[in-house]
Design a protein around this motif. Structure first.
Motif, PDB file in Angstrom:
ATOM      1  N   VAL A 181      40.533  18.562  16.815  1.00 21.03           N
ATOM      2  CA  VAL A 181      41.028  19.206  15.591  1.00 21.03           C
ATOM      3  C   VAL A 181      42.551  19.312  15.615  1.00 21.03           C
ATOM      4  O   VAL A 181      43.236  18.986  14.630  1.00 21.03           O
ATOM      5  CB  VAL A 181      40.405  20.609  15.428  1.00 21.03           C
ATOM      6  CG1 VAL A 181      41.103  21.392  14.317  1.00 21.03           C
ATOM      7  CG2 VAL A 181      38.919  20.497  15.133  1.00 21.03           C
ATOM      8  N   GLN A 182      43.095  19.743  16.751  1.00 22.95           N
ATOM      9  CA  GLN A 182      44.543  19.901  16.859  1.00 22.95           C
ATOM     10  C   GLN A 182      45.251  18.551  16.727  1.00 22.95           C
ATOM     11  O   GLN A 182      46.292  18.457  16.075  1.00 22.95           O
ATOM     12  CB  GLN A 182      44.913  20.555  18.196  1.00 22.95           C
ATOM     13  CG  GLN A 182      46.324  21.092  18.273  1.00 22.95           C
ATOM     14  CD  GLN A 182      46.436  22.508  17.720  1.00 22.95           C
ATOM     15  OE1 GLN A 182      45.571  22.977  16.995  1.00 22.95           O
ATOM     16  NE2 GLN A 182      47.523  23.189  18.055  1.00 22.95           N
ATOM     17  N   SER A 183      44.694  17.513  17.337  1.00 23.50           N
ATOM     18  CA  SER A 183      45.285  16.174  17.249  1.00 23.50           C
ATOM     19  C   SER A 183      45.317  15.688  15.804  1.00 23.50           C
ATOM     20  O   SER A 183      46.306  15.105  15.340  1.00 23.50           O
ATOM     21  CB  SER A 183      44.500  15.185  18.114  1.00 23.50           C
ATOM     22  OG  SER A 183      44.547  15.544  19.472  1.00 23.50           O
ATOM     23  N   GLY A 184      44.227  15.928  15.080  1.00 26.81           N
ATOM     24  CA  GLY A 184      44.174  15.532  13.679  1.00 26.81           C
ATOM     25  C   GLY A 184      45.199  16.263  12.838  1.00 26.81           C
ATOM     26  O   GLY A 184      45.832  15.677  11.936  1.00 26.81           O
ATOM     27  N   ASN A 185      45.392  17.550  13.135  1.00 28.96           N
ATOM     28  CA  ASN A 185      46.353  18.345  12.371  1.00 28.96           C
ATOM     29  C   ASN A 185      47.790  17.902  12.619  1.00 28.96           C
ATOM     30  O   ASN A 185      48.582  17.780  11.674  1.00 28.96           O
ATOM     31  CB  ASN A 185      46.191  19.827  12.699  1.00 28.96           C
ATOM     32  CG  ASN A 185      44.965  20.434  12.053  1.00 28.96           C
ATOM     33  OD1 ASN A 185      44.486  19.940  11.033  1.00 28.96           O
ATOM     34  ND2 ASN A 185      44.440  21.494  12.633  1.00 28.96           N
ATOM     35  N   ILE A 186      48.162  17.653  13.859  1.00 33.71           N
ATOM     36  CA  ILE A 186      49.537  17.237  14.131  1.00 33.71           C
ATOM     37  C   ILE A 186      49.801  15.842  13.555  1.00 33.71           C
ATOM     38  O   ILE A 186      50.870  15.576  13.001  1.00 33.71           O
ATOM     39  CB  ILE A 186      49.876  17.292  15.647  1.00 33.71           C
ATOM     40  CG1 ILE A 186      51.359  16.997  15.891  1.00 33.71           C
ATOM     41  CG2 ILE A 186      49.029  16.352  16.468  1.00 33.71           C
ATOM     42  CD1 ILE A 186      52.310  17.977  15.280  1.00 33.71           C
ATOM     43  N   ALA A 187      48.806  14.965  13.643  1.00 35.28           N
ATOM     44  CA  ALA A 187      48.961  13.634  13.057  1.00 35.28           C
ATOM     45  C   ALA A 187      49.099  13.727  11.544  1.00 35.28           C
ATOM     46  O   ALA A 187      49.947  13.055  10.928  1.00 35.28           O
ATOM     47  CB  ALA A 187      47.767  12.751  13.427  1.00 35.28           C
ATOM     48  N   GLY A 188      48.298  14.593  10.929  1.00 40.96           N
ATOM     49  CA  GLY A 188      48.366  14.784   9.487  1.00 40.96           C
ATOM     50  C   GLY A 188      49.687  15.381   9.049  1.00 40.96           C
ATOM     51  O   GLY A 188      50.266  14.978   8.023  1.00 40.96           O
ATOM     52  N   PHE A 189      50.181  16.336   9.822  1.00 40.49           N
ATOM     53  CA  PHE A 189      51.450  16.979   9.483  1.00 40.49           C
ATOM     54  C   PHE A 189      52.598  15.963   9.521  1.00 40.49           C
ATOM     55  O   PHE A 189      53.422  15.903   8.599  1.00 40.49           O
ATOM     56  CB  PHE A 189      51.731  18.125  10.459  1.00 40.49           C
ATOM     57  CG  PHE A 189      52.967  18.910  10.114  1.00 40.49           C
ATOM     58  CD1 PHE A 189      52.915  19.953   9.195  1.00 40.49           C
ATOM     59  CD2 PHE A 189      54.198  18.611  10.690  1.00 40.49           C
ATOM     60  CE1 PHE A 189      54.052  20.670   8.859  1.00 40.49           C
ATOM     61  CE2 PHE A 189      55.331  19.315  10.360  1.00 40.49           C
ATOM     62  CZ  PHE A 189      55.260  20.355   9.443  1.00 40.49           C
ATOM     63  N   ILE A 190      52.656  15.159  10.566  1.00 41.19           N
ATOM     64  CA  ILE A 190      53.728  14.164  10.687  1.00 41.19           C
ATOM     65  C   ILE A 190      53.608  13.111   9.583  1.00 41.19           C
ATOM     66  O   ILE A 190      54.614  12.698   8.985  1.00 41.19           O
ATOM     67  CB  ILE A 190      53.702  13.528  12.090  1.00 41.19           C
ATOM     68  CG1 ILE A 190      54.110  14.569  13.133  1.00 41.19           C
ATOM     69  CG2 ILE A 190      54.643  12.319  12.154  1.00 41.19           C
ATOM     70  CD1 ILE A 190      53.937  14.116  14.568  1.00 41.19           C
ATOM     71  N   ALA A 191      52.378  12.709   9.272  1.00 40.28           N
ATOM     72  CA  ALA A 191      52.181  11.769   8.162  1.00 40.28           C
ATOM     73  C   ALA A 191      52.676  12.375   6.857  1.00 40.28           C
ATOM     74  O   ALA A 191      53.290  11.690   6.027  1.00 40.28           O
ATOM     75  CB  ALA A 191      50.703  11.392   8.055  1.00 40.28           C
ATOM     76  N   GLY A 192      52.425  13.677   6.677  1.00 36.15           N
ATOM     77  CA  GLY A 192      52.889  14.377   5.480  1.00 36.15           C
ATOM     78  C   GLY A 192      54.400  14.390   5.362  1.00 36.15           C
ATOM     79  O   GLY A 192      54.959  14.258   4.261  1.00 36.15           O
ATOM     80  N   LEU A 193      55.101  14.530   6.498  1.00 36.65           N
ATOM     81  CA  LEU A 193      56.568  14.484   6.482  1.00 36.65           C
ATOM     82  C   LEU A 193      57.062  13.114   6.032  1.00 36.65           C
ATOM     83  O   LEU A 193      57.981  13.002   5.215  1.00 36.65           O
ATOM     84  CB  LEU A 193      57.125  14.805   7.876  1.00 36.65           C
ATOM     85  CG  LEU A 193      56.913  16.215   8.430  1.00 36.65           C
ATOM     86  CD1 LEU A 193      57.519  16.330   9.826  1.00 36.65           C
ATOM     87  CD2 LEU A 193      57.511  17.280   7.521  1.00 36.65           C
ATOM     88  N   PHE A 194      56.463  12.075   6.571  1.00 41.39           N
ATOM     89  CA  PHE A 194      56.887  10.712   6.229  1.00 41.39           C
ATOM     90  C   PHE A 194      56.560  10.352   4.778  1.00 41.39           C
ATOM     91  O   PHE A 194      57.306   9.619   4.128  1.00 41.39           O
ATOM     92  CB  PHE A 194      56.227   9.697   7.167  1.00 41.39           C
ATOM     93  CG  PHE A 194      56.983   9.479   8.450  1.00 41.39           C
ATOM     94  CD1 PHE A 194      58.031   8.577   8.518  1.00 41.39           C
ATOM     95  CD2 PHE A 194      56.649  10.195   9.592  1.00 41.39           C
ATOM     96  CE1 PHE A 194      58.737   8.380   9.699  1.00 41.39           C
ATOM     97  CE2 PHE A 194      57.344  10.004  10.786  1.00 41.39           C
ATOM     98  CZ  PHE A 194      58.397   9.095  10.837  1.00 41.39           C
TER      99      PHE A 194
END
Length: 310
Positions: free
Chosen positions: A201-214
């Motif tokens: 879950v945490q891995s998915g959230n950090i990946a999603g957050f960084i994708a959101g920034l880009f």
């Protein structure tokens, strides 16, 4: 005699899902350090203002001097440097107070010495100061304070620091309740083991957050601002945390979390208007439980530490 003053901004570390690997810088709030080159060899802290007499003048214990000494050791020189620290950040606040002092000292010292290092090269020296301050040489405060913007610490061995984009219109509201929470104490409540499900879950959230920034995708950023590792235990140390989170969501904030090890809380919003409203309503939550709070509203600072004057 050469004299340089530099400023380094406050930072938000962890950013919910990015425990120990993500941070970003805040505008205006921060510390100033003046570095003076003198004839007598050695690094000395000669003045500290704004700390209420709490910070050490001992060069082996102050983050400013520890960072500068690490820089001099790397250069293989034994110069005379005097440091004057002007604290603009409260201690034990979760706003990267120790990191800002080290970052400002390094940028000023680097300028005094003729800029032998690029900004990115200063991060390991500041990490040594963090080791003194909280027992761990982490970079999620010092890297954004030096470099500005959002910064990802991909790895520590070897150190791999990546600057990330900042979406236009992204604002941060910082709430600093008047209670001190030491980093060492806040780290002591963390669990030493997590489940495979929590890791996923945490891995998915950090990946999603960084994708959101880009992608400048505020809704993806909002969906990803969730921490299942540190927040569940640390939130218990901050009165009103969960009530506040519900209030700011209703107002339209993207999400909230604990800044660093706390007690400061950060809230991300799309646009200044929502960020200001979040600050106003959040203050009421803390007033209701009898806790004074300082409120700061800021864009994400993409500049980082800089020289103010020569």
């Amino acid at each position: 005699m050469k004299l340089v003053t530099a400023f380094a901004p406050a930072t938000v570390a962890n950013v919910s899902c990015g425990f120990d690997i993500l941070g970003f810088a805040i505008d205006e709030l921060g510390d100033e350090v003046t570095v003076k080159l003198v004839d007598t060899p050695g690094v000395k802290v000669v003045e500290i203002q704004g700390d209420g007499g709490k910070l050490p003048f001992d060069a082996d214990k102050n983050t400013c001097s520890v960072a500068v000494q690490a820089m001099l050791n790397s250069l293989g020189v034994n110069l005379g440097i005097e440091l004057s620290l002007f604290k603009g950040l409260p201690l034990g606040s979760g706003m990267g107070s120790s990191a800002a002092s080290a970052a400002a000292a390094l940028v000023a010292a680097n300028e005094v010495l003729g800029n032998p290092f690029e900004k990115m090269d200063l991060v390991p020296f500041a990490m040594e100061a963090e080791r003194i301050a909280c027992g761990t040489a982490h970079a999620d405060n010092v890297a954004p304070s030096i470099l500005g913007g959002f910064v990802l610490i991909k790895d520590y061995d070897p150190l791999d620091v990546i600057k990330l984009p900042v979406p236009d219109g992204l604002y941060c509201t910082l709430l600093h309740p008047h209670l001190e929470l030491k980093t060492m104490d806040s780290r002591s409540v963390l669990r030493q083991q997590i489940s495979l499900k929590e890791s996923t879950v945490q891995s998915g959230n950090i990946a999603g957050f960084i994708a959101g920034l880009f992608r400048n995708d505020f809704q993806l950023i909002s969906r990803s601002l969730k921490d299942v590792i540190a927040e569940p235990t640390r939130a218990l140390l901050i009165p009103g945390f969960y009530e506040l989170r519900n209030v700011v969501r209703e107002i339209g904030a993207l999400g909230s979390g604990i800044s660093g090890s706390g007690p400061t809380i950060f809230i991300l919003s799309e646009g200044k208007e929502i960020a200001l409203k979040v600050g106003k309503e959040s203050k009421k939550v803390f007033e209701k439980i009898g806790l004074e709070v300082d409120v700061y509203v800021s864009k994400v600072n993409d500049k980082g530490a800089y020289v103010q004057s020569h």
